[in-house]
Design a protein around this motif. Structure first.
Motif, mmCIF file in Angstrom:
data_model
loop_
_atom_site.group_PDB
_atom_site.id
_atom_site.type_symbol
_atom_site.label_atom_id
_atom_site.label_comp_id
_atom_site.label_asym_id
_atom_site.label_seq_id
_atom_site.Cartn_x
_atom_site.Cartn_y
_atom_site.Cartn_z
ATOM 1 N N TRP A 197 -35.922 -39.488 6.205
ATOM 2 C CA TRP A 197 -35.560 -38.690 5.042
ATOM 3 C C TRP A 197 -35.352 -39.609 3.847
ATOM 4 C CZ3 TRP A 197 -36.476 -34.815 2.455
ATOM 5 C CH2 TRP A 197 -35.711 -34.475 1.336
ATOM 6 N N VAL A 198 -36.398 -39.696 3.038
ATOM 7 C CA VAL A 198 -36.317 -40.403 1.759
ATOM 8 C C VAL A 198 -36.399 -39.338 0.679
ATOM 9 C CG1 VAL A 198 -37.448 -42.035 0.216
ATOM 10 C CG2 VAL A 198 -37.368 -42.501 2.679
ATOM 11 N N ASN A 199 -35.341 -39.207 -0.097
ATOM 12 C CA ASN A 199 -35.282 -38.195 -1.141
ATOM 13 C C ASN A 199 -36.502 -38.331 -2.064
ATOM 14 O OD1 ASN A 199 -34.693 -36.562 -3.374
ATOM 15 N ND2 ASN A 199 -32.493 -36.927 -3.194
ATOM 16 N N PRO A 200 -37.337 -37.291 -2.165
ATOM 17 C CA PRO A 200 -38.574 -37.419 -2.952
ATOM 18 C C PRO A 200 -38.374 -37.464 -4.454
ATOM 19 C CG PRO A 200 -38.340 -35.186 -2.112
ATOM 20 C CD PRO A 200 -37.233 -35.983 -1.507
ATOM 21 N N ALA A 214 -35.449 -38.990 -6.046
ATOM 22 C CA ALA A 214 -34.419 -39.944 -6.488
ATOM 23 C C ALA A 214 -34.591 -41.274 -5.773
ATOM 24 C CB ALA A 214 -33.016 -39.379 -6.228
ATOM 25 N N GLN A 215 -34.411 -42.358 -6.522
ATOM 26 C CA GLN A 215 -34.470 -43.687 -5.929
ATOM 27 C C GLN A 215 -33.282 -43.875 -4.991
ATOM 28 O OE1 GLN A 215 -36.820 -45.801 -5.760
ATOM 29 N NE2 GLN A 215 -36.445 -47.764 -6.766
ATOM 30 N N PRO A 216 -33.505 -44.259 -3.727
ATOM 31 C CA PRO A 216 -32.385 -44.439 -2.792
ATOM 32 C C PRO A 216 -31.520 -45.641 -3.168
ATOM 33 C CG PRO A 216 -34.438 -45.153 -1.791
ATOM 34 C CD PRO A 216 -34.809 -44.514 -3.091
ATOM 35 N N ALA A 269 -33.269 -45.896 5.779
ATOM 36 C CA ALA A 269 -33.394 -44.480 5.427
ATOM 37 C C ALA A 269 -32.851 -43.626 6.576
ATOM 38 C CB ALA A 269 -34.854 -44.144 5.162
ATOM 39 N N PRO A 289 -39.647 -43.361 -3.413
ATOM 40 C CA PRO A 289 -40.108 -42.068 -2.894
ATOM 41 C C PRO A 289 -41.620 -41.863 -2.999
ATOM 42 C CG PRO A 289 -38.095 -41.774 -4.136
ATOM 43 C CD PRO A 289 -38.519 -43.187 -4.347
ATOM 44 N N TRP A 335 -43.769 -41.541 0.523
ATOM 45 C CA TRP A 335 -44.401 -40.272 0.906
ATOM 46 C C TRP A 335 -45.904 -40.292 0.700
ATOM 47 C CZ3 TRP A 335 -41.950 -37.543 4.160
ATOM 48 C CH2 TRP A 335 -40.555 -37.466 4.138
#
Length: 548
Positions: A281-284, A286-288, A296, A399, A403
């Protein structure tokens, strides 16, 4: 160059990047189909040359017609793309024009004229030149398009891995010292092979989809069945080849652009025995927070696979984002400096260059200039970092890279399976085609009455629709690969040498914004026109000769 930065409108940087990305994305909608159809039409005409059957001539002419429609659109967008280097990226063009311009000049002189010459023979030479010469012209048209792609990709690969050049402090330009190093860079070879082979997939998917539409409409049966066989074979070879060249390309990226690889994998902290992330789950949007997160969340990985992909060793060391930012030691014992250290060394290079130019202007002797040149030379490797204010600026947008890479690889696996099934069902190989159909019938995807039929005719409608749906998915996979290649090297226009905010032209952002929307309208219109013309020609179908 520092003086230029004080005058550049900050908004013009983002608009220039957006405009170039827009043009490149639209351009890449046309180019892969050109490269892919070149192979299909070449094979079809080769069949005509060998068999002398008019059917194969009609088939070749049909695919050549669709090739020509797409080819014209690709040329138009490509010309605009090259002009943007001068209008929006003049600092870049000045700084490296001697190197970057060389492959583009060769592309224009050699490849473009080669395409222009033989494409005329291909379209207007039927019954006017010998069959052998016409066949050669068809293949040379495709070869010209491929050579054109080669030189453009050489130029792009040099931006990702600058080799064969030296910086001249007197001219303030990077100058080429070895054309062969630029033209035959391992990075360029890997990039070319992976890109062109992936373009063949789009051509193959397009041909299979058009043929399936004909079968669904119960027309052009022979052309559809034979074209499906050609498309499926080319597609399967290309899909497997794309996977193999992708592995080699990933090794090159891991070696010369480790930050890009880390962003593709959302690898915050590296090490040995690193697994390849299947999904996480990498928020598409927002930069983690890669500095605080260990990895992640919800991560599922294939053990050791990333180490193997990057180093050919399941125990190989792969640096993560934080390793690259803070510095790390390579397996051979070489210490890679932290980004803060690189920034300081980059500043030393910039200061030494300014001092050298000032001293030379004032007439300093060689003895006074020598220490400044020595300082510049020893720190030139990190020249671009001198313009970086925050080390986190060199981390690309994770992101998009994460992805887009998974979309590309996931769809690549789908295409391998798709073409393999098509081959088993399209060719008259009783055992394999019947087994395949019976398996589909057993799981309810095919009526029992069709389980013993050994070709593509008479399938349920959804089979044909699936092939058609894969056309936009093939483009999504291809564009995703482009996004990884270009977003992954940000913020660099030239890796480690020139960040985007230094490369841009000193022009008002409103001017770039205006042309952005003009190009958006123009390119969208061109795409709509091409799709409309292609659909009309497909609906019209091939024109059969009297001999047929």
């Amino acid at each position: 160059m520092n003086d230029l930065l004080l005058n550049i409108d900050a908004g013009s940087i983002n608009w220039a990047r957006a405009q170039f990305a827009l043009t490149a994305i639209y351009h890449w909608l046309f180019v892969p189909l050109t490269l892919g159809l070149a192979v299909i039409m070449g094979i079809a005409e080769t069949c005509y040359y060998r068999t002398q059957k008019a059917f194969w001539k009609d088939t070749a002419m049909f695919w050549q017609k669709l090739f020509g429609i797409n080819f014209a659109m690709g040329v138009a967008t490509g010309i605009i793309l090259e002009f943007e280097f001068g209008t929006n990226w003049s600092n870049y063009s000045w700084f490296v024009g001697d190197i970057f311009g060389a492959p583009l000049a060769v592309e224009g002189i050699l490849a473009f004229f080669m395409e222009s010459t033989f494409v005329a023979v291909m379209y207007f030479g039927w019954n006017k030149v010998s069959k052998g010469f016409h066949l050669a012209s068809t293949w040379l048209t495709g070869l010209g398009a491929t050579i054109s792609a080669w030189w453009i990709l050489v130029a792009n690969a040099w931006m990702q891995y600058p080799v064969g050049c030296e910086f001249n402090p007197d001219t303030m330009r990077n100058e080429m010292v070895s054309f062969l190093d630029v033209a035959l860079s391992p990075f360029a070879i890997d990039k070319f092979c992976h890109t062109v082979i992936s373009a063949w997939i789009i051509g193959a998917v397009f041909v299979v989809a058009v043929s399936c539409w004909y079968l669904m409409k119960n027309r052009e049966i022979e052309l559809a069945k034979e074209s499906i066989k050609i498309g499926a074979i080319v597609g399967l070879i290309a899909a497997i080849g794309a996977a193999a060249t992708g592995h080699k390309s990933a090794q090159s990226v891991g070696e010369v652009q480790p930050m890009k690889l880390a962003a593709m994998e959302a690898l915050y902290n590296g090490g040995t025995d690193i697994g390849l992330t299947a999904i996480a789950w990498v928020n598409p949007i927002a930069q983690p927070d890669y500095q605080k997160e260990e990895s992640a969340p919800l991560k599922i990985e294939m053990p050791y696979a990333l180490s193997f992909m990057a180093t050919n060793d399941i125990h190989g060391y792969v640096p993560g984002i934080n390793d690259i930012l803070n510095g790390y030691t390579k397996p051979d014992g070489t210490k890679e400096p932290s980004v803060d250290e690189k920034i300081e060394r980059g500043k030393k290079a910039i200061e030494a260059l300014a001092a050298y130019r000032k001293a030379k202007k004032e007439g300093a002797d060689e003895a006074s200039l020598s220490p400044l040149l020595s300082t510049l030379s020893s720190n030139m490797k990190y020249f671009g970092y001198g313009y970086v204010k925050d080390k986190n600026d060199i981390v690309p947008y994770i992101p998009v890279n994460f992805w887009a890479f998974r979309i590309m690889v996931g769809l690549g696996c789908v295409f391998i399976l798709f073409f393999a099934v098509i081959i088993l069902m399209a060719f008259d190989i009783p055992f394999f085609s019947i087994v395949t159909r019976r398996l589909l019938a057993a799981i309810g995807l095919l009526p029992e009455t069709k389980a013993d039929v050994s070709d593509m005719t008479g399938l349920p409608k959804w089979h044909y629709i699936t092939a058609i749906i894969l056309v936009p998915l093939a483009y999504i996979a291809s564009e995703s690969g482009w996004l990884v290649a270009e977003f992954g090297r940000q913020p660099w226009t030239i890796q480690d040498m020139l960040p985007t905010w230094v490369a841009v032209s000193d022009i008002n952002s409103s001017a770039v914004a205006l042309t952005f929307f003009l190009f958006l309208f123009l390119f969208t219109l061109m795409l709509a026109v091409e799709i409309s013309i292609l659909l009309k020609q497909i609906k019209k179908g091939p024109e059969y000769s009297v001999e047929s």
